[in-house]
Design an enzyme around this catalytic site. Structure first.
Site, PDB file in Angstrom:
ATOM      1  N   HIS A 107       0.835  -1.204   0.000  1.00 27.79           N
ATOM      2  CA  HIS A 107       0.000   0.000   0.000  1.00 27.79           C
ATOM      3  C   HIS A 107       0.870   1.256   0.000  1.00 27.79           C
ATOM      4  CE1 HIS A 107      -3.317  -2.502   2.280  1.00 27.79           C
ATOM      5  NE2 HIS A 107      -3.222  -2.838   1.004  1.00 27.79           N
ATOM      6  N   PRO A 108       1.876   1.374  -0.874  1.00 25.59           N
ATOM      7  CA  PRO A 108       2.756   2.545  -0.819  1.00 25.59           C
ATOM      8  C   PRO A 108       2.049   3.817  -1.288  1.00 25.59           C
ATOM      9  CG  PRO A 108       3.242   1.239  -2.764  1.00 25.59           C
ATOM     10  CD  PRO A 108       2.237   0.455  -1.973  1.00 25.59           C
TER      11      PRO A 108
END
Length: 644
Positions: A557-558
């Protein structure tokens, strides 16, 4: 997979799959033209009004919405290939597209403060390199985040992005099939993005979980509703057992049929944004054909109005840096002339996750290996798109606010510290852990898929740490646009993160350990047996702190590497209109613009960002207003052509 079936039955199942493939290919697969065939004058042009870089989750939305305006010509460039039928199964364990050629397969640098149990202390960072981007390889789960997340964005300088201001764009995108949720007024049913209840909600583990949650006043009918806290059933992006990616939602044949002004090009890896150094105006993009057939050659296309960069939290900062937009010392290192000094590639945030198995003495709990490979289930799915292979095995998300921590860090009582997935199986083959999670081979037998677990009924909990203080960077390896970026999340580099994560892990695990409902089926935690943690009391906060340091890994989930904020804020790369500060004609629209990571998975927020970005662009260039959500009318149930 079909061992033991008569040949006639095998052929019958194959014929049914052929019918599903044909339907998917003709109705749901987003058509594109390969970059190798992209020749000016052959139905295309070398100049467009708008160029969208990246046909990922957000890029598909932006390009499709802009193409609704027939007077504009739009080019959408995607580095990866078209989608494939093999990754349309909602049960991704059947044909997991992560860590394949449909994935960018990013890896981090070795982590100093975490990841000793990973190969080389490196995290895999999965991101879709395919039409639809990560929406085409993720677990299909639909989570908006917490309303307070967006209020925080607004307080951080993202004017126009508070909860009340972004909610209409979530609603606009949705084609939600749950009538009860629609009655709340918080969901839409005429948008392109189909959302349905996960088909596995009538299984035994779900019954147990929601019974236990109600006993503890922790049941929530909708984690995308008024409150996010508690355990809620999952909703997924699916249709008749097919994945409903952003490419399917916004670019499927029925969407493109009457849009000759939209050109979608696959296998086109953009290498640089062309910016006039005198006027500081983005004028075009260079791209390389990467179809494996066409000889390497740079091609140039120009934009009359704007370029929208939607390449994701890793590639958007990389492209800005390659184009001379970023910190001076980083650009000088690679002999790239600087155009504007911005903190590109800073502020990288991601969620960290760890799994733990619970085994039970009740064979009804969780999917067994036999069920996951049952030919009858394959046949059922091939026949009508139902059964175990049409489901996500994540039956619920739980969100927990920890009052003790809230009193210390000032977190509002409605904002969770921890998210956990509840997975309907205890089975995860060791080779998959090595391939998909980069666990070191010697770590695997000590973790949650030892041989004993493979034969037992059970489930997996997967706590995620939602709001890290640790932030990292994305920088260039060199000036070669084909080189991967250097990614350093600096996981757990702030000690407070370890303490919060450990406390949250304990809260989640203790819920199942102490629940009378789960005690009834003999639910028992299989604590990881890492040597580093052996001297600590199992189940204590100190034990969980050791576990998360040793085995914590990216949840993919960057966000945050092209941070949105006020123009006068030196932390900002884009302003609240998503315009790159100091450069005309260039915006960024993807997860990289998030000032602060949201409480949950990032797919739904990226769709919202695309909807809002398109609306802002339209208002900039047209007197016509695209408006906000208008969801009056009959709900579409089955015909994809009816989805707006």
């Amino acid at each position: 997979m079909f061992t033991g079936l008569p040949m006639q039955a095998v052929l019958g199942v194959a014929a049914l799959f052929a019918a599903r493939i044909t339907y998917w290919g003709s109705q749901l697969r987003a058509p594109s033209q390969s970059a190798g065939q992209f020749i000016a004058g052959n139905g295309t042009t070398d100049s467009y009004d708008f160029i969208v870089v990246g046909a990922g989750t957000t890029g598909c939305v932006v390009a499709s919405r802009l193409a609704e305006h027939k007077q504009w010509r739009i080019l959408l460039l995607e580095a990866g290939p078209d989608e494939m039928f093999s990754h349309t199964f909602p049960m991704v364990q059947i044909a997991d597209p992560q860590a394949t050629f449909l994935d960018w397969n990013f890896t981090t640098v070795p982590q100093t403060h975490s990841g000793a149990g990973l190969n080389g202390r490196r995290n895999l960072m999965s991101a879709g390199r395919v039409m639809g981007g990560t929406s085409s390889i993720n677990h299909l789960l639909y989570i908006r985040g917490n309303r307070e997340d967006y209020n925080i964005w607004s307080r951080e300088g993202a004017d126009g992005w508070n909860w009340k201001e972004v909610l209409p764009y979530f609603i606009r995108a949705e084609n939600n099939q749950n009538d009860d949720l629609l009655k709340t007024g918080l969901h839409g049913h005429k948008g392109p993005l189909r959302i349905e209840d996960n088909p596995n909600q009538d299984i035994y583990l779900a019954d147990l979980l929601f019974e236990a949650a109600k006993e503890s006043n922790l049941y929530n009918a909708d984690s995308n509703g008024e409150s996010q806290l508690g355990f809620a059933p999952t909703q997924i992006n699916a249709f008749r057992g097919y994945r409903w990616s952003a490419a399917t939602a916004y670019l499927r044949p029925s969407k493109q049929k009457h849009r000759s002004n939209l050109h979608v090009i696959s296998n086109a890896q953009v290498t640089r944004i062309v910016v006039d150094p005198e006027t500081k105006t983005a004028t075009g993009v260079e791209f390389m054909v990467v179809d494996g057939v066409t000889p390497p050659a740079l091609r140039l296309v120009t934009a009359k109005k704007e370029i929208i960069l939607s390449a994701g939290a890793m590639n958007s900062p990389k492209l800005l840096l390659l184009s001379g937009i970023g910190p001076k010392d980083e650009l000088e290192k690679h002999k790239i002339p600087q155009l504007v000094d911005l903190p590109v590639g800073q502020n990288l945030q991601d969620h960290l996750q760890v799994q733990m198995v619970f085994t039970t003495n009740d064979t009804r709990v969780g999917l067994s290996m036999e069920q996951l490979t049952n030919p009858a289930g394959i046949s059922q799915y091939a026949t009508n798109g139902t059964g175990v292979f049409s489901e996500s095995n994540v039956i619920s998300f739980g969100f927990f606010h920890i009052p003790e921590l809230g009193r210390l860090d000032g977190t509002p009582p409605t904002l969770p510290h921890i998210q956990t997935a509840i997975v309907n199986t205890a089975v995860y083959p060791p080779e998959e852990l090595i391939l998909r999670q980069n666990l070191a081979p010697e770590t695997v037998p000590l973790y949650y898929t030892n041989t004993e677990n493979m034969l037992k009924s059970g489930f997996i909990i997967s706590p995620l740490f939602l709001h890290p203080k640790s932030t990292g960077t994305v920088t260039l390896s060199d000036a070669n646009p084909m080189s991967p970026p250097i990614i350093d999340p600096k996981f757990l580099s702030v000690e407070d993160d370890v303490k919060v994560y450990a406390k949250g892990f304990k809260v989640v695990a203790d819920f199942f350990i102490n629940s009378p409902t789960f005690q009834r089926v003999g639910a028992s935690p299989n604590y990881p047996r890492f040597e580093q943690c052996a001297a600590l009391e199992q189940g204590s906060e100190e034990f969980y702190a050791c576990v998360v340091r040793f085995a914590g890994r990216s949840a993919y989930h960057p966000v945050g590497t092209c941070r949105m904020g006020g123009v006068g804020d030196r932390r900002s790369v884009v302003d609240p209109q998503l315009r790159v500060i100091g450069i005309k004609g260039l915006r960024v629209a993807d997860a990289s613009i998030m000032p602060v990571i949201i409480s949950g998975n990032t797919h739904a927020p990226c769709v919202m960002i695309g909807e809002k970005a398109a609306d802002m662009i339209v208002k900039t260039w047209s007197n016509a207003t695209s408006g906000t959500a208008n969801n009056n009318g009959k709900k579409s149930q089955s015909d994809p052509a009816l989805f707006m």
